[in-house]
Scaffold this motif. Structure first.
Motif, mmCIF file in Angstrom:
data_model
loop_
_atom_site.group_PDB
_atom_site.id
_atom_site.type_symbol
_atom_site.label_atom_id
_atom_site.label_comp_id
_atom_site.label_asym_id
_atom_site.label_seq_id
_atom_site.Cartn_x
_atom_site.Cartn_y
_atom_site.Cartn_z
ATOM 1 N N GLU A 84 15.299 57.365 20.343
ATOM 2 C CA GLU A 84 15.284 55.934 20.033
ATOM 3 C C GLU A 84 15.126 55.094 21.304
ATOM 4 O O GLU A 84 15.735 55.382 22.323
ATOM 5 C CB GLU A 84 16.581 55.575 19.303
ATOM 6 C CG GLU A 84 16.606 54.170 18.739
ATOM 7 C CD GLU A 84 15.365 53.860 17.916
ATOM 8 O OE1 GLU A 84 14.566 53.035 18.390
ATOM 9 O OE2 GLU A 84 15.176 54.429 16.823
ATOM 10 N N PHE B 178 14.391 50.265 10.428
ATOM 11 C CA PHE B 178 13.282 51.079 10.946
ATOM 12 C C PHE B 178 13.575 52.571 10.835
ATOM 13 O O PHE B 178 14.709 53.007 11.023
ATOM 14 C CB PHE B 178 13.031 50.758 12.422
ATOM 15 C CG PHE B 178 12.381 49.425 12.646
ATOM 16 C CD1 PHE B 178 11.384 48.959 11.802
ATOM 17 C CD2 PHE B 178 12.756 48.647 13.740
ATOM 18 C CE1 PHE B 178 10.772 47.733 12.028
ATOM 19 C CE2 PHE B 178 12.149 47.424 13.968
ATOM 20 C CZ PHE B 178 11.162 46.961 13.112
ATOM 21 N N ASN B 179 12.548 53.345 10.567
ATOM 22 C CA ASN B 179 12.654 54.795 10.636
ATOM 23 C C ASN B 179 12.718 55.242 12.086
ATOM 24 O O ASN B 179 12.382 54.481 12.989
ATOM 25 C CB ASN B 179 11.443 55.450 9.967
ATOM 26 C CG ASN B 179 11.524 55.350 8.455
ATOM 27 O OD1 ASN B 179 12.609 55.410 7.880
ATOM 28 N ND2 ASN B 179 10.385 55.181 7.822
ATOM 29 N N SER B 180 13.105 56.502 12.296
ATOM 30 C CA SER B 180 13.181 57.012 13.667
ATOM 31 C C SER B 180 11.775 57.043 14.267
ATOM 32 O O SER B 180 10.778 57.021 13.560
ATOM 33 C CB SER B 180 13.757 58.423 13.661
ATOM 34 O OG SER B 180 12.803 59.308 13.095
ATOM 35 N N LYS C 48 9.761 60.064 13.054
ATOM 36 C CA LYS C 48 9.228 59.891 11.713
ATOM 37 C C LYS C 48 8.091 58.861 11.709
ATOM 38 O O LYS C 48 7.113 58.983 10.969
ATOM 39 C CB LYS C 48 10.365 59.416 10.792
ATOM 40 C CG LYS C 48 10.054 59.654 9.348
ATOM 41 C CD LYS C 48 11.278 59.708 8.459
ATOM 42 C CE LYS C 48 10.795 59.656 7.021
ATOM 43 N NZ LYS C 48 11.642 58.869 6.143
ATOM 44 N N THR C 49 8.239 57.874 12.573
ATOM 45 C CA THR C 49 7.205 56.839 12.655
ATOM 46 C C THR C 49 5.859 57.446 13.063
ATOM 47 O O THR C 49 4.837 57.177 12.450
ATOM 48 C CB THR C 49 7.639 55.757 13.665
ATOM 49 O OG1 THR C 49 8.824 55.146 13.174
ATOM 50 C CG2 THR C 49 6.566 54.692 13.833
ATOM 51 N N SER D 114 4.396 59.531 10.286
ATOM 52 C CA SER D 114 3.819 58.723 9.203
ATOM 53 C C SER D 114 2.564 57.967 9.630
ATOM 54 O O SER D 114 1.774 57.568 8.797
ATOM 55 C CB SER D 114 4.846 57.720 8.689
ATOM 56 O OG SER D 114 6.044 58.375 8.367
ATOM 57 N N ASN E 278 4.693 54.419 3.053
ATOM 58 C CA ASN E 278 5.210 55.176 4.170
ATOM 59 C C ASN E 278 4.456 54.812 5.463
ATOM 60 O O ASN E 278 5.043 54.609 6.529
ATOM 61 C CB ASN E 278 5.019 56.648 3.810
ATOM 62 C CG ASN E 278 5.631 57.592 4.813
ATOM 63 O OD1 ASN E 278 4.989 58.554 5.203
ATOM 64 N ND2 ASN E 278 6.845 57.315 5.238
ATOM 65 N N ASP F 90 5.334 51.182 6.579
ATOM 66 C CA ASP F 90 6.628 51.116 7.263
ATOM 67 C C ASP F 90 6.503 51.536 8.725
ATOM 68 O O ASP F 90 7.061 50.908 9.616
ATOM 69 C CB ASP F 90 7.648 52.032 6.568
ATOM 70 C CG ASP F 90 8.149 51.429 5.265
ATOM 71 O OD1 ASP F 90 7.922 50.204 5.053
ATOM 72 O OD2 ASP F 90 8.744 52.157 4.457
ATOM 73 N N ALA F 91 5.772 52.621 8.933
ATOM 74 C CA ALA F 91 5.599 53.133 10.296
ATOM 75 C C ALA F 91 4.843 52.112 11.145
ATOM 76 O O ALA F 91 5.232 51.795 12.275
ATOM 77 C CB ALA F 91 4.842 54.451 10.270
ATOM 78 N N ARG G 226 6.909 49.132 12.294
ATOM 79 C CA ARG G 226 7.757 49.364 13.453
ATOM 80 C C ARG G 226 6.963 49.262 14.752
ATOM 81 O O ARG G 226 7.396 48.632 15.716
ATOM 82 C CB ARG G 226 8.418 50.740 13.355
ATOM 83 C CG ARG G 226 9.277 50.992 14.563
ATOM 84 C CD ARG G 226 9.908 52.352 14.653
ATOM 85 N NE ARG G 226 10.510 52.390 15.969
ATOM 86 C CZ ARG G 226 11.766 52.685 16.223
ATOM 87 N NH1 ARG G 226 12.561 53.050 15.253
ATOM 88 N NH2 ARG G 226 12.236 52.636 17.432
#
Ligand code: ADP
Ligand code: MG
Length: 676
Positions: free
Chosen positions: A176, A188-190, A193-194, A197, A206, A209-210, A213
């Protein structure tokens, strides 16, 4: 494996592949992770029983009904026949003899490709073949489609990215970087994962979202840098102040035209700034043709009358030469006794040397040039003012360091892309802003119409009328090539079609971003010299093209563009004295699209249009065209992502105020991970 390792540490990436990666700017592991797909392929459900559409890409579930025939020749061919239950389809592969052994009569497969009718026989050439199971697996994930260069295969990029994302070392190092409260606030996703995705999303949601971020990170880095750098500057001023400008102001009367109110109030702003102690940092925003250049000339003249040199930098040699001519004329008209000096890369060595000598020895002079002005070997005597023209071409962030040629000189930027106030206050947070809203009198407004497919014939008639009078036309398509994903118009197909529709004496050319810079130049020159009648182009013509003889612009799938972008495109015509026309072809049946496009018909005011653009723009269509195209950002679009921009700017402000010591480290992390 570490993020900074060279790309060759990936299994299977030898020197040959590495060379190809170099061409797309990928040298290290982190470069590869940041090389995002251009779009995604989603495999459709297979059709059967004759339900395919001729000419469209589709997947067909079919049974192989004949033993494959292999024709060995210069180009070996494999042919077989299949049935989807109702219709027989002929399948043909070239240069792929190996496939014959996989074609077992009686077995069922999924074939993906385009069905065409050849001599009355339904045919698929080079179809991709899958087992039922493989196809279902493929459908589960969206398949990344990367921007490529000749020789580089999509699958090579895909496999390399996949290998990297599965490496334990990489997984560990993608930790992070954002403060915890921010991650929590936006959900936010990690980071890991970002990235997964961004390359291999499970769904559009999905991916969105990425992307969100990373867009946030881009904006946060931008805003932090702006505020951080501002906080480091001191406001004690530079000791350069310009007095007694009334005599310069009075020279207005020697001009062949009256200054507009906007020009006058912008001059007031500038003269007020430079008469004070602090250093001027001001940007002038005004549509193309609003008359920004002469405002800069007045400012330069004021510096000269106080003994200071000044410089104006333009993005191209052509523009610089044009400015030089205008400046000489300005000096003549006003009777000012100062010298103008031109410095661009296209001068001869001797001319360049002479120009450099003048800048170094003489003061005051008024310099005009390109980036050649900011080379190390260029020195100025007494530089008081640095002007950057067409700042938007360098991106909102990229401020050319022309001012470093002096001792903390005054700075003036000019941009021809009106941005709504709410955004410009953030994007130009370190600058004062002068908007030039009114245009010089006597311009013929461009006649703009929103049309649909049924009026296309009439549109071509108008275009032909203009061509027959010796005028030229632009046609803008949103895509370069036919796309797997949309039915929007592309330059290749369009050019082919247009050649069969228009009379054969009409010369049609094509321009798009996949051409090399020199190819683009050749095409543009041909058009500029009137050798071409119609230019079918993608939006690459948006910037810096001036062909006054072009009086028609027709924009296909206009609904796919942002209003501000349409406004910029429309500005390609209406540059001469003749009446010009803009036809916006609406390819959508959504009443909202029509309403939005009608704004273009109602207004020719870039500020009004950009405000409307912002107000009407919902969350961006992330698979569509990036609309603002500002080179400062890799992913972000200042219009579509404006709410993220506002959030990030507010967060940056808070961080600078409450945790100033954390800023430089955070910036470093953000730079390393997001910024290319
Ligand atoms: P831009 O803002 O796009 O840089 P320019 O400065 O190149 O625009 O001006 C466009 C043209 O308009 C130039 O030919 C300039 O001489 C002319 N012009 C500038 N100001 C006025 C005015 N107040 N009235 C009439 N013409 C003007
Ligand atoms: Mg200009």
């Amino acid at each position: 494996m570490k993020l900074e390792d060279p790309i060759t540490v990936v299994k299977g990436v030898g020197s040959k592949t590495a060379e190809l990666f170099e061409k797309i700017g990928v040298y290290s592991i982190s470069d590869m992770l940041l090389y995002f797909p251009r779009t995604f392929l989603e495999f459709p459900d297979p059709v059967e029983n004759g339900l395919f559409k001729v000419g469209n890409e589709c997947a067909i579930r079919a049974e192989i009904i004949s033993r494959p025939i292999v024709k060995k020749g210069k180009i070996p061919v494999v042919i077989t026949n299949v049935t989807d239950g109702v219709t027989d389809i002929k399948l043909i592969w070239f240069r792929s003899v190996y496939i014959a052994s996989q074609l077992k009569p009686g077995s069922s497969r999924i074939f993906y490709g385009t069905v065409v009718s050849k001599d009355g026989i339904f045919t698929m050439e080079q179809p991709r073949m899958f087992s039922e199971e493989d196809y279902v697996n493929l459908q589960k994930n969206m398949q990344p489609v990367y921007p490529l260069v000749l020789g580089l295969k999509n699958n090579t990029v895909r496999k390399t990215v996949k290998y990297i994302l599965e490496d334990d070392g990489i997984k560990e190092s993608l930790d992070e970087i954002l403060p915890y409260d921010i991650v929590k606030k936006y959900g936010f996703n990690s980071i890991k994962k970002t990235y997964e995705s961004m390359h291999f999303p499970k769904s559009k949601r999905n991916f969105a979202d990425a992307r969100k971020r990373l867009v946030y990170q881009e904006f946060l880095a931008f805003s932090l840098r702006l505020k951080y750098e501002r906080s480091l500057e001191d406001d004690r001023g530079n000791g350069i102040s310009v007095k007694n400008v009334d005599d310069i102001r009075r020279l207005e009367d020697t001009l062949p035209f009256k200054l507009t109110n906007s020009q006058k109030s912008t001059l007031d702003d500038i003269f007020n700034d430079i008469s004070k102690e602090h250093t001027m940092r001001r940007i002038i925003q005004g549509d193309v043709g609003s008359g920004k250049t002469i405002v800069a000339f007045f400012a330069m003249a004021a510096f000269a009358s106080n003994g200071y040199s000044s410089a104006i930098m333009a993005p191209t040699a052509v523009l610089a030469a044009q400015h030089y001519d205008s400046l000489c004329e300005f000096l003549k008209m006003t009777g000012l006794p100062y010298e103008a000096v031109l410095l661009t890369g296209s001068l001869s060595e001797k001319q360049k040397k002479d120009a450099r000598e003048k800048l170094e020895r003489k003061s005051p002079v008024l310099a005009v040039g390109t980036q050649a002005l900011i080379q190390d070997k260029v020195k100025f005597k007494n530089l008081g003012l640095a002007v950057t023209d067409e700042q938007h071409r360098f991106g909102v962030r990229q401020r050319m360091n022309l001012s470093e040629k002096g001792n903390d000189t005054h700075m003036l930027y000019m941009s021809a892309t009106p941005i709504p106030r709410t955004l410009s206050m953030i994007l130009y947070g370190d600058l004062s802003i002068s908007d030039m809203k009114d245009m010089p009198k006597g311009r013929l407004p461009i006649k703009t119409a929103v049309i649909d497919d049924s009026q296309r014939k009439k549109a071509y008639q108008l275009m032909m009328r203009e061509i027959n009078e010796g005028r030229q036309a632009y046609i803008i398509c949103p895509l370069v090539e036919e796309s797997e994903l949309t039915e929007a118009r592309d330059t290749f197909t369009y050019t082919k079609e247009l050649k069969s529709i228009l009379p054969s004496y009409v010369k049609i050319d094509m321009l798009h971003g996949k051409m090399s810079p020199s190819e683009k130049n050749t095409v543009m020159h041909r058009f500029a010299r009137g050798k071409t009648d119609v230019l079918v182009s993608t939006t690459v013509v948006e910037v810096g093209v001036n062909v006054p003889n072009a009086t028609v612009i027709m924009i296909e799938n206009a609904e796919r563009f942002g209003l501000s972008q349409l406004h910029q495109l429309r500005g390609r015509v209406g540059r001469g004295s003749a009446q010009s026309y803009c036809m916006l072809v609406n390819g959508s049946t959504d009443p909202k699209a029509q309403e939005r496009l009608n704004i273009m018909h109602e207004s020719s005011d870039g500020f009004y249009i950009s405000e409307k653009d912002l107000a009407l723009r919902g969350p961006g269509d992330y698979f569509g065209i990036r609309q603002s195209g500002d080179p400062s950002f890799k992913l972000a679009d200042i219009y579509a992502d404006s709410s993220i921009l506002k959030d990030a700017a507010a967060d940056a402000q808070r961080i600078v105020e409450t945790a100033p010591d954390s800023v430089s480290e955070l910036l470093l992390k953000l730079k390393y991970r997001v910024q290319p």
